[in-house]
Design an enzyme around this catalytic site. Structure first.
Site, PDB file in Angstrom:
ATOM      1  N   HIS A   1      -7.729  -4.461   9.887  1.00  0.00           N
ATOM      2  CA  HIS A   1      -6.904  -4.351   8.750  1.00  0.00           C
ATOM      3  C   HIS A   1      -6.008  -4.734   8.042  1.00  0.00           C
ATOM      4  O   HIS A   1      -4.961  -5.189   8.907  1.00  0.00           O
ATOM      5  CB  HIS A   1      -7.231  -3.557   7.781  1.00  0.00           C
ATOM      6  CG  HIS A   1      -6.043  -1.591   9.235  1.00  0.00           C
ATOM      7  ND1 HIS A   1      -5.981  -0.745   9.248  1.00  0.00           N
ATOM      8  CD2 HIS A   1      -4.630  -1.782   8.220  1.00  0.00           C
ATOM      9  CE1 HIS A   1      -5.015  -0.261   9.556  1.00  0.00           C
ATOM     10  NE2 HIS A   1      -3.834  -1.196   8.558  1.00  0.00           N
TER      11      HIS A   1
ATOM     12  N   ASN B   1      -7.649  -2.842  14.212  1.00  0.00           N
ATOM     13  CA  ASN B   1      -9.499  -2.945  13.697  1.00  0.00           C
ATOM     14  C   ASN B   1      -9.409  -4.153  12.937  1.00  0.00           C
ATOM     15  O   ASN B   1     -10.276  -3.966  12.087  1.00  0.00           O
ATOM     16  CB  ASN B   1     -10.170  -1.472  13.127  1.00  0.00           C
ATOM     17  CG  ASN B   1      -9.094  -0.923  11.715  1.00  0.00           C
ATOM     18  OD1 ASN B   1      -8.429  -2.094  11.583  1.00  0.00           O
ATOM     19  ND2 ASN B   1      -9.178  -0.494  11.258  1.00  0.00           N
TER      20      ASN B   1
ATOM     21  N   GLU C   1      -9.608  -1.933   5.389  1.00  0.00           N
ATOM     22  CA  GLU C   1     -10.151  -1.356   6.006  1.00  0.00           C
ATOM     23  C   GLU C   1     -11.674  -2.057   6.682  1.00  0.00           C
ATOM     24  O   GLU C   1     -12.412  -2.645   5.353  1.00  0.00           O
ATOM     25  CB  GLU C   1     -10.584  -0.298   5.979  1.00  0.00           C
ATOM     26  CG  GLU C   1      -9.668   1.266   6.535  1.00  0.00           C
ATOM     27  CD  GLU C   1      -8.526   1.275   7.443  1.00  0.00           C
ATOM     28  OE1 GLU C   1      -9.065   0.367   8.685  1.00  0.00           O
ATOM     29  OE2 GLU C   1      -7.848   2.246   7.511  1.00  0.00           O
TER      30      GLU C   1
ATOM     31  N   ASP D   1       0.708  -1.075  -0.085  1.00  0.00           N
ATOM     32  CA  ASP D   1      -0.064  -0.262   0.173  1.00  0.00           C
ATOM     33  C   ASP D   1       1.019   1.635  -0.084  1.00  0.00           C
ATOM     34  O   ASP D   1       2.304   1.267   0.270  1.00  0.00           O
ATOM     35  CB  ASP D   1      -0.896   0.504   1.149  1.00  0.00           C
ATOM     36  CG  ASP D   1      -0.272  -0.755   2.726  1.00  0.00           C
ATOM     37  OD1 ASP D   1       0.812  -0.247   2.322  1.00  0.00           O
ATOM     38  OD2 ASP D   1      -0.892  -0.813   3.481  1.00  0.00           O
TER      39      ASP D   1
HETATM   40  C1  GLP Z   1      -0.716   0.576   8.398  1.00  0.00           C
HETATM   41  C2  GLP Z   1      -0.205  -0.949   7.392  1.00  0.00           C
HETATM   42  C3  GLP Z   1      -0.109  -2.020   7.738  1.00  0.00           C
HETATM   43  C4  GLP Z   1       0.495  -2.300   8.872  1.00  0.00           C
HETATM   44  C5  GLP Z   1      -0.311  -1.821   9.781  1.00  0.00           C
HETATM   45  C6  GLP Z   1       0.567  -2.285  11.214  1.00  0.00           C
HETATM   46  O1  GLP Z   1      -2.053   0.930   9.109  1.00  0.00           O
HETATM   47  N1  GLP Z   1      -1.016   0.105   5.843  1.00  0.00           N
HETATM   48  O2  GLP Z   1       0.117  -3.079   6.573  1.00  0.00           O
HETATM   49  O3  GLP Z   1       0.153  -3.607   8.426  1.00  0.00           O
HETATM   50  O4  GLP Z   1      -0.169  -0.138  10.031  1.00  0.00           O
HETATM   51  O5  GLP Z   1       1.533  -1.245  11.669  1.00  0.00           O
HETATM   52  P1  GLP Z   1       2.378  -1.614  12.639  1.00  0.00           P
HETATM   53  O6  GLP Z   1       2.811  -2.737  12.441  1.00  0.00           O
HETATM   54  O7  GLP Z   1       3.343  -1.022  12.845  1.00  0.00           O
HETATM   55  O8  GLP Z   1       1.362  -1.821  14.041  1.00  0.00           O
END
Ligand code: GLP
Length: 240
Positions: free
Chosen positions: A138, A136, A143, A67
């Site tokens: 995702h 949440n 989302e 993304d």
């Molecule tokens: C973001 C990214 C996701 C990632 C998520 C969790 O929203 N788009 O790909 O998995 O954060 O992030 P973290 O690993 O910092 O908790």
């Protein structure tokens, strides 16, 4: 879905990096799907170490990232492109002509999304997709919603995601829109590795693993994939 619970981030990273390194040794022109966020950072550090020790050559690996934020140029330090460049691609010796990213600045985002999917397919699909998970539920930036997305698309980020990711933006606010691979793209990967650590992920992990398959917890779609391994620390696994 296989669940592996470990005591430390390092223990998780050792296991995940070992799988990625074995894949690249077996198939030097592997196609890897990468994620941003803090969860894979320790894994990336170990991949860099392996490269510096002369134990891994990533120069022929093709990559697709999950993304990217809309409205950020690749050289914006907050972009996911910049994150990957600093945290993995530069220090581990990836070849930029094999690095693929959704462009947050694309004017025709639908054409960009179609082209991204076509590029993944043209490379024979993703061998291993690395994932984190949002609080949440995702994955990528899929989302919670009323339906699973298939291909890449533009998404409006949930307030909880904006709040969670604000820590990367110091005084600025995260963009409200992003481009992301769809659930269909993620499920098309041959193998999926998901990393989650910390108390704040425990609810999402429970819903992903124990709840029904529902787009209200996008990660629950992983229950339908034949080869998913979930790496958790004890805090993220506490509700299982
Ligand atoms: C973001 C990214 C996701 C990632 C998520 C969790 O929203 N788009 O790909 O998995 O954060 O992030 P973290 O690993 O910092 O908790």
């Amino acid at each position: 879905m296989r669940i592996v619970v470990s005591d430390t981030a390092l223990e998780i990273a050792r296991q995940v990096s070992a799988i990625l390194l074995a894949q690249v040794r077996k198939k030097p022109d592997s196609v890897l799907g990468f994620a941003t966020g803090s969860s894979p950072l320790e894994t990336y550090r170990l991949l860099i170490e392996a490269h510096r020790a002369g134990e891994a050559d990533f120069s022929r690996v093709t990559t697709f990232n999950l993304d990217e934020y809309c409205s950020l140029a690749q050289d914006d330090p907050h972009s996911y492109y910049a994150f990957m460049k600093t945290q993995l691609f530069d220090p581990a010796g990836f070849s930029y002509d094999r690095v693929h990213f959704l462009s947050g600045l694309a004017e025709d985002h639908e054409a960009t999304c179609r082209a991204y999917r076509a590029a993944i397919e043209a490379h024979g699909g993703i061998d291993i997709q690395l994932l984190g998970i949002g609080r949440n539920g995702h994955i990528g930036f899929n989302e919670p919603s009323d339906r699973f997305s298939d291909g890449p698309f533009m998404v409006q980020l949930a307030q909880s995601t904006l709040d969670a990711n604000a820590r990367f933006f110091e005084n600025a606010s995260p963009p409200r829109f992003a481009l992301t691979m769809g659930i269909g793209d993620i499920l098309a990967a041959k193998k999926i590795l998901l990393i989650a650590m910390g108390d704040s992920k425990a609810q999402a992990i429970r819903a992903m693993e124990h709840g029904g398959v529902t787009p209200h917890c996008p990660a629950s779609a992983l229950q339908t994939h034949p080869d998913v391994t979930v790496f958790l620390d004890r805090a993220a696994a506490r509700l299982l």
